[in-house]
Design an enzyme around this catalytic site. Structure first.
Site, short mmCIF file in Angstrom:
data_model
loop_
_atom_site.label_atom_id
_atom_site.label_comp_id
_atom_site.label_asym_id
_atom_site.label_seq_id
_atom_site.Cartn_x
_atom_site.Cartn_y
_atom_site.Cartn_z
N LYS A 16 0.83 -1.21 0.00
CA LYS A 16 0.00 0.00 0.00
C LYS A 16 0.87 1.27 0.00
CE LYS A 16 -1.96 -1.04 3.95
NZ LYS A 16 -1.29 -2.30 4.29
N ARG A 91 -10.01 0.46 8.51
CA ARG A 91 -9.66 -0.94 8.79
C ARG A 91 -10.79 -1.68 9.49
NH1 ARG A 91 -3.66 0.30 8.84
NH2 ARG A 91 -2.67 -1.69 9.15
N ARG A 130 11.97 -5.09 5.00
CA ARG A 130 11.67 -3.70 4.63
C ARG A 130 12.61 -2.72 5.31
NH1 ARG A 130 5.70 -1.73 5.35
NH2 ARG A 130 5.97 -2.71 7.39
N ARG A 164 11.24 -0.93 10.99
CA ARG A 164 10.19 -0.58 11.95
C ARG A 164 10.14 -1.57 13.11
NH1 ARG A 164 4.92 0.43 8.29
NH2 ARG A 164 4.04 -0.92 9.89
N ARG A 175 -0.50 -8.86 13.21
CA ARG A 175 -1.06 -7.86 12.28
C ARG A 175 -1.91 -8.53 11.20
NH1 ARG A 175 4.38 -5.00 10.92
NH2 ARG A 175 3.22 -3.94 9.28
P1 AP5 Z 1 4.89 -1.58 1.86
O1 AP5 Z 1 4.51 -0.77 0.66
O2 AP5 Z 1 5.65 -0.89 2.95
O3 AP5 Z 1 3.59 -2.33 2.43
P2 AP5 Z 1 2.33 -1.76 3.21
O4 AP5 Z 1 1.12 -2.44 2.63
O5 AP5 Z 1 2.32 -0.26 3.21
O6 AP5 Z 1 2.63 -2.38 4.64
P3 AP5 Z 1 2.55 -1.80 6.10
O7 AP5 Z 1 3.29 -2.79 6.95
O8 AP5 Z 1 2.99 -0.38 6.20
O9 AP5 Z 1 1.04 -1.91 6.37
P4 AP5 Z 1 0.36 -2.05 7.73
O10 AP5 Z 1 -1.04 -1.94 7.30
O11 AP5 Z 1 0.68 -3.27 8.51
O12 AP5 Z 1 1.02 -0.89 8.60
P5 AP5 Z 1 0.52 0.57 9.00
O13 AP5 Z 1 1.69 1.46 9.08
O14 AP5 Z 1 -0.66 0.98 8.18
O15 AP5 Z 1 5.72 -2.85 1.34
C1 AP5 Z 1 6.28 -3.80 2.25
C2 AP5 Z 1 7.66 -4.27 1.75
O16 AP5 Z 1 7.48 -5.01 0.55
C3 AP5 Z 1 8.62 -3.12 1.39
O17 AP5 Z 1 9.92 -3.47 1.75
C4 AP5 Z 1 8.49 -2.97 -0.13
O18 AP5 Z 1 9.68 -2.51 -0.73
C5 AP5 Z 1 8.16 -4.39 -0.56
N1 AP5 Z 1 7.22 -4.44 -1.68
C6 AP5 Z 1 6.12 -3.65 -1.87
N2 AP5 Z 1 5.47 -3.99 -3.00
C7 AP5 Z 1 6.16 -5.05 -3.51
C8 AP5 Z 1 5.99 -5.86 -4.67
N3 AP5 Z 1 4.97 -5.67 -5.52
N4 AP5 Z 1 6.89 -6.87 -4.89
C9 AP5 Z 1 7.94 -7.08 -4.02
N5 AP5 Z 1 8.16 -6.33 -2.92
C10 AP5 Z 1 7.28 -5.34 -2.67
O19 AP5 Z 1 -0.06 0.29 10.47
C11 AP5 Z 1 0.81 0.04 11.57
C12 AP5 Z 1 -0.02 -0.05 12.86
O20 AP5 Z 1 -0.70 1.21 13.12
C13 AP5 Z 1 -1.16 -1.09 12.87
O21 AP5 Z 1 -0.68 -2.37 13.22
C14 AP5 Z 1 -2.09 -0.49 13.94
O22 AP5 Z 1 -1.60 -0.72 15.24
C15 AP5 Z 1 -1.99 1.01 13.68
N6 AP5 Z 1 -3.03 1.52 12.73
C16 AP5 Z 1 -2.76 2.15 11.53
N7 AP5 Z 1 -3.92 2.47 10.93
C17 AP5 Z 1 -4.93 2.04 11.73
C18 AP5 Z 1 -6.35 2.06 11.62
N8 AP5 Z 1 -6.96 2.61 10.56
N9 AP5 Z 1 -7.07 1.52 12.63
C19 AP5 Z 1 -6.48 0.98 13.71
N10 AP5 Z 1 -5.13 0.91 13.87
C20 AP5 Z 1 -4.35 1.44 12.89
#
Ligand code: AP5
Length: 221
Positions: A16, A91, A130, A164, A175
């Site tokens: 994402k 979410r 990552r 991270r 997660r």
């Molecule tokens: P990346 O693009 O970083 O993936 P992502 O989907 O953004 O993953 P996140 O881990 O950031 O998502 P998340 O939803 O767990 O975390 P968030 O910060 O939102 O890609 C991942 C890796 O793969 C990278 O190294 C990239 O280079 C590689 N890659 C990407 N695309 C690729 C491809 N096509 N092929 C190969 N490699 C690839 O949330 C963190 C925490 O915050 C949650 O756990 C929760 O506690 C809280 N939180 C955030 N939002 C909410 C909400 N709305 N409600 C409640 N809690 C929330």
């Protein structure tokens, strides 16, 4: 053509954030990442950062009321008036319904919901490899997209790429279980509104982006 107000939906590590940065660079659409906002609040030592730290460290969802208020304030800011990409929100069904109301009150509407679909088995490898940029939030991967210069962001040139705290295998598993509410509540909510396009997130990032782009351009022409 109306504004592009997009949601990127996907499991942790589905890509994402990677695609949101491309949409920002290609179309100037502001990336709104609730995860990045919470991590900034934590670095800044704010009350929100303190209240949400334990949930994030455990890989659990932060309570809806905190996230919804955070999003309400962010969507009221001027830089998102001409289009945005939501990355990590909503979410839960409650967050999706709150978003519908916020947009309706502001006379806005969603244009697209892209579900970036990835199987669980690749997620652990993606997340544990990552490397995140402390300055612009761009992500590299030690194997799939390594930085040209070790430790240096290929997008903005900042140094200090880091891993991270919630990017360990054990936390990724928690997660992934928290993703059930997205699968069961959020995706059906937007499918019922006819907004959802599924994208195969196992393809390389450029191919994923080309598919998203082709949907946006086809509908704009
Ligand atoms: P990346 O693009 O970083 O993936 P992502 O989907 O953004 O993953 P996140 O881990 O950031 O998502 P998340 O939803 O767990 O975390 P968030 O910060 O939102 O890609 C991942 C890796 O793969 C990278 O190294 C990239 O280079 C590689 N890659 C990407 N695309 C690729 C491809 N096509 N092929 C190969 N490699 C690839 O949330 C963190 C925490 O915050 C949650 O756990 C929760 O506690 C809280 N939180 C955030 N939002 C909410 C909400 N709305 N409600 C409640 N809690 C929330």
């Amino acid at each position: 053509m109306g504004d592009r107000n997009i949601i990127l939906v996907g499991a942790p590590g589905s890509g994402k954030g990677t695609q949101a940065k491309r949409l920002l660079d290609a179309y100037g659409l502001q990336q709104i990442s609730t995860g990045d906002m919470l991590r900034s609040a934590r670095r800044a030592g704010t009350e929100l950062g303190e209240r949400t730290q334990a949930y994030m460290d455990a890989g659990k969802l932060v309570p809806d009321d905190l996230i919804i208020e955070l999003m309400r304030a962010r969507l009221a800011e001027a830089d998102v008036r001409n289009g945005f990409v939501l990355d990590g929100f909503p979410r839960t069904g409650a967050q999706a319904m709150a978003l519908d109301r916020m947009l309706q009150d502001g006379g806005r509407a969603l244009s697209h919901v892209f579900v970036v679909d990835v199987s669980d088995d690749v997620i652990v490898e993606r997340i544990t490899g990552r490397l995140s940029c402390p300055s612009c939030g761009f992500v590299h991967h030690v194997r799939f997209s390594p930085p040209r210069e070790p430790g240096v962001c290929g997008r903005c040139g900042a140094s200090g790429l880091y891993q991270r705290e919630d990017d360990t295998e054990a936390k990724v598993r928690v997660r992934l279980s928290a993703y059930a509410s997205v699968r069961e509540e959020v995706i059906p909510h937007y499918s019922a509104q006819g907004l959802v396009t599924w994208i195969d997130g196992l393809q390389p990032p450029d191919v994923v982006f080309a598919e998203i782009r082709s949907v946006l351009e086809t509908e704009a022409s």
